[in-house]
Design a protein around this motif. Structure first.
Motif, PDB file in Angstrom:
ATOM      1  N   SER A 162      21.044   5.332  96.484  1.00 49.80           N
ATOM      2  CA  SER A 162      20.998   6.820  96.071  1.00 49.80           C
ATOM      3  C   SER A 162      21.662   7.779  95.987  1.00 49.80           C
ATOM      4  CB  SER A 162      19.285   7.256  96.857  1.00 49.80           C
ATOM      5  OG  SER A 162      19.541   9.283  95.599  1.00 49.80           O
ATOM      6  N   LEU A 163      22.288   7.267  97.515  1.00 45.24           N
ATOM      7  CA  LEU A 163      23.957   8.400  97.739  1.00 45.24           C
ATOM      8  C   LEU A 163      24.910   7.540  97.303  1.00 45.24           C
ATOM      9  CD1 LEU A 163      25.406   9.940 100.074  1.00 45.24           C
ATOM     10  CD2 LEU A 163      25.115   7.736 101.708  1.00 45.24           C
ATOM     11  N   PHE A 164      25.093   6.269  96.801  1.00 42.74           N
ATOM     12  CA  PHE A 164      25.935   5.535  96.645  1.00 42.74           C
ATOM     13  C   PHE A 164      26.233   6.079  94.941  1.00 42.74           C
ATOM     14  CE2 PHE A 164      27.559   2.241  93.563  1.00 42.74           C
ATOM     15  CZ  PHE A 164      28.681   1.759  94.132  1.00 42.74           C
ATOM     16  N   ARG A 165      24.796   5.839  94.361  1.00 41.05           N
ATOM     17  CA  ARG A 165      25.029   6.315  92.971  1.00 41.05           C
ATOM     18  C   ARG A 165      25.551   7.862  92.533  1.00 41.05           C
ATOM     19  NH1 ARG A 165      21.411   3.628  89.516  1.00 41.05           N
ATOM     20  NH2 ARG A 165      21.400   4.984  87.948  1.00 41.05           N
ATOM     21  N   SER A 166      24.984   8.663  93.547  1.00 35.41           N
ATOM     22  CA  SER A 166      25.350  10.137  93.472  1.00 35.41           C
ATOM     23  C   SER A 166      27.372   9.628  94.142  1.00 35.41           C
ATOM     24  CB  SER A 166      25.026  10.704  94.949  1.00 35.41           C
ATOM     25  OG  SER A 166      25.484  11.723  94.624  1.00 35.41           O
ATOM     26  N   ARG A 167      27.515   9.489  95.345  1.00 32.28           N
ATOM     27  CA  ARG A 167      29.042   9.135  95.433  1.00 32.28           C
ATOM     28  C   ARG A 167      29.540   8.818  94.295  1.00 32.28           C
ATOM     29  NH1 ARG A 167      30.087  10.759 100.415  1.00 32.28           N
ATOM     30  NH2 ARG A 167      32.727   9.528  99.690  1.00 32.28           N
ATOM     31  N   ILE A 168      29.555   7.105  93.189  1.00 31.42           N
ATOM     32  CA  ILE A 168      30.032   7.277  91.946  1.00 31.42           C
ATOM     33  C   ILE A 168      29.904   8.479  90.822  1.00 31.42           C
ATOM     34  CG2 ILE A 168      29.825   5.714  89.947  1.00 31.42           C
ATOM     35  CD1 ILE A 168      31.360   4.293  92.531  1.00 31.42           C
ATOM     36  N   GLN A 169      29.191   9.195  90.819  1.00 27.30           N
ATOM     37  CA  GLN A 169      28.609   9.376  89.888  1.00 27.30           C
ATOM     38  C   GLN A 169      29.685  11.104  89.868  1.00 27.30           C
ATOM     39  OE1 GLN A 169      24.371   9.839  89.817  1.00 27.30           O
ATOM     40  NE2 GLN A 169      24.713   8.164  87.796  1.00 27.30           N
ATOM     41  N   ASN A 170      29.930  12.062  90.895  1.00 26.64           N
ATOM     42  CA  ASN A 170      30.298  13.032  91.040  1.00 26.64           C
ATOM     43  C   ASN A 170      31.703  12.520  91.790  1.00 26.64           C
ATOM     44  OD1 ASN A 170      28.589  15.080  91.291  1.00 26.64           O
ATOM     45  ND2 ASN A 170      27.578  13.774  93.145  1.00 26.64           N
ATOM     46  N   ARG A 171      32.535  11.302  91.438  1.00 23.73           N
ATOM     47  CA  ARG A 171      33.362  11.036  91.347  1.00 23.73           C
ATOM     48  C   ARG A 171      34.347  10.634  93.192  1.00 23.73           C
ATOM     49  NH1 ARG A 171      31.498   8.955  87.670  1.00 23.73           N
ATOM     50  NH2 ARG A 171      31.478   9.253  85.457  1.00 23.73           N
ATOM     51  N   TRP A 172      33.779  10.253  93.770  1.00 27.47           N
ATOM     52  CA  TRP A 172      33.942  10.083  95.257  1.00 27.47           C
ATOM     53  C   TRP A 172      35.069   8.676  95.695  1.00 27.47           C
ATOM     54  CZ3 TRP A 172      34.918  13.910  97.908  1.00 27.47           C
ATOM     55  CH2 TRP A 172      34.113  15.103  97.896  1.00 27.47           C
ATOM     56  N   ILE A 173      36.072   8.021  95.152  1.00 27.12           N
ATOM     57  CA  ILE A 173      36.371   7.309  94.790  1.00 27.12           C
ATOM     58  C   ILE A 173      37.052   6.854  95.955  1.00 27.12           C
ATOM     59  CG2 ILE A 173      38.168   5.457  93.388  1.00 27.12           C
ATOM     60  CD1 ILE A 173      35.672   6.494  91.670  1.00 27.12           C
ATOM     61  N   ASP A 174      36.626   5.778  97.742  1.00 26.66           N
ATOM     62  CA  ASP A 174      36.820   6.711  98.702  1.00 26.66           C
ATOM     63  C   ASP A 174      36.268   5.731  99.250  1.00 26.66           C
ATOM     64  OD1 ASP A 174      34.078   7.678  99.124  1.00 26.66           O
ATOM     65  OD2 ASP A 174      35.399   9.313  99.456  1.00 26.66           O
ATOM     66  N   ASP A 175      37.030   5.027 100.599  1.00 26.11           N
ATOM     67  CA  ASP A 175      36.991   4.211 101.667  1.00 26.11           C
ATOM     68  C   ASP A 175      34.831   4.421 102.023  1.00 26.11           C
ATOM     69  OD1 ASP A 175      39.020   3.101 101.276  1.00 26.11           O
ATOM     70  OD2 ASP A 175      39.722   4.171 103.513  1.00 26.11           O
ATOM     71  N   VAL A 176      33.922   5.837 101.871  1.00 26.72           N
ATOM     72  CA  VAL A 176      33.188   6.074 102.225  1.00 26.72           C
ATOM     73  C   VAL A 176      32.038   5.734 101.216  1.00 26.72           C
ATOM     74  CG1 VAL A 176      31.835   7.958 103.108  1.00 26.72           C
ATOM     75  CG2 VAL A 176      33.882   8.102 103.568  1.00 26.72           C
ATOM     76  N   THR A 177      32.306   5.383  99.910  1.00 26.40           N
ATOM     77  CA  THR A 177      32.141   5.411  99.150  1.00 26.40           C
ATOM     78  C   THR A 177      31.916   2.937  99.253  1.00 26.40           C
ATOM     79  OG1 THR A 177      32.335   6.907  97.712  1.00 26.40           O
ATOM     80  CG2 THR A 177      31.499   5.251  96.952  1.00 26.40           C
ATOM     81  N   ILE A 178      32.628   3.360  99.607  1.00 23.09           N
ATOM     82  CA  ILE A 178      32.795   1.616  99.763  1.00 23.09           C
ATOM     83  C   ILE A 178      32.045   1.420 101.149  1.00 23.09           C
ATOM     84  CG2 ILE A 178      34.144  -0.171 100.830  1.00 23.09           C
ATOM     85  CD1 ILE A 178      34.572   0.110  97.576  1.00 23.09           C
ATOM     86  N   ARG A 179      31.800   2.037 102.180  1.00 24.35           N
ATOM     87  CA  ARG A 179      31.060   1.762 103.135  1.00 24.35           C
ATOM     88  C   ARG A 179      30.120   1.439 102.995  1.00 24.35           C
ATOM     89  NH1 ARG A 179      35.653   3.825 105.979  1.00 24.35           N
ATOM     90  NH2 ARG A 179      33.841   5.731 106.263  1.00 24.35           N
ATOM     91  N   VAL A 180      28.983   2.866 101.759  1.00 25.46           N
ATOM     92  CA  VAL A 180      27.940   2.846 101.840  1.00 25.46           C
ATOM     93  C   VAL A 180      27.307   1.995 100.875  1.00 25.46           C
ATOM     94  CG1 VAL A 180      26.227   4.203 100.656  1.00 25.46           C
ATOM     95  CG2 VAL A 180      28.255   5.485 101.724  1.00 25.46           C
TER      96      VAL A 180
END
Length: 240
Positions: free
Chosen positions: A12-30
């Motif tokens: 859920s967190l990964f989907r949320s970060r993608i949809q909110n356009r958090w294009i960063d290493d944190v999203t990759i680590r999730v």
């Protein structure tokens, strides 16, 4: 072992970060955390859903950044390439890598630091060929040939340049051979299908003609029997 509830939260967190356009290493680590879960590793369905989600989101992302700078476009492309590589979507990964290389090529006149090297195109061509994307490999070889330039006979790197050109030719020949083979297979498949349809049609015609012939035969027998019966009745009447 990762708890299923924890995995669900991370998804859920990964989907949320993608949809909110958090294009960063944190999203990759999730995403990394999700993929190491044994539950997810064994779930083909989850990976399929994740691929579809990322393909849809990548289209939206590139639509949103259409007017942005080349730096932003390349940053997004590189991020998505990493994501698609991690989830095993080789086709999307190679497609985005190709688009990023082409974008750099187009912008090199204004931004020389973005110039794609011959080695980069060759590496991409090899990866494309290894994964069965022969047409893309052929295009990459053409790009490599163009950026390699003419071979200078007096250059200290003459032998290296010759080696590079030979490698380009080998890769291109392999790609074209595969493309030709696929074309022949496609033609053979089409011919086989056409032949089966023709055979089925012939069988239908033969069956229809057989039924027609059988019907005519039965009709002839019936008429013959009726004629014999009529003759027999006439003889009975005369003898009576």
């Amino acid at each position: 072992m990762t708890h299923p509830a924890s995995v669900a939260q991370e998804i859920s967190l990964f989907r949320s970060r993608i949809q909110n356009r958090w294009i960063d290493d944190v999203t990759i680590r999730v995403l990394e955390s999700i993929l190491v879960s044994k539950d997810v590793q064994s779930s083909i369905e989850f990976k399929s859903v994740l691929k579809l989600f990322m393909r849809d989101e990548s289209l939206l992302i590139f639509g949103e950044i259409a007017e942005e700078s080349v730096e932003i476009k390349l940053t997004c492309a590189e991020f998505l390439v990493r994501v698609f590589a991690m989830i095993g979507d080789v086709e999307s990964c190679l497609a985005l890598r190709y688009e990023a290389l082409v974008l750099r090529d187009e912008m090199a006149a204004v931004h020389p630091e973005l110039q794609v090297t011959c080695k980069e195109w060759l590496t991409f061509a090899e990866h494309s060929l290894e994964n069965g994307f022969h047409s893309i490999a052929n295009q990459a070889c053409e790009k490599a040939r163009m950026c390699s330039g003419a071979i200078h006979l007096e250059s200290d790197d003459f032998l290296h340049d010759v080696h590079v050109m030979e490698k380009i030719d080998r890769l291109k020949d392999s790609a074209l051979l595969k493309i030709s083979s696929q074309s022949v297979q496609a033609q053979a498949k089409a011919y086989s299908k056409q032949k089966k349809v023709k055979e089925s049609t012939q069988q239908l015609v033969i069956s229809t003609e057989t039924q027609k012939g059988s019907s005519l035969f039965r009709s002839g027998i019936k008429k013959h029997n009726l004629r014999k019966l009529h003759e027999y009745r006439c003889l009975r009447m005369l003898s009576g």
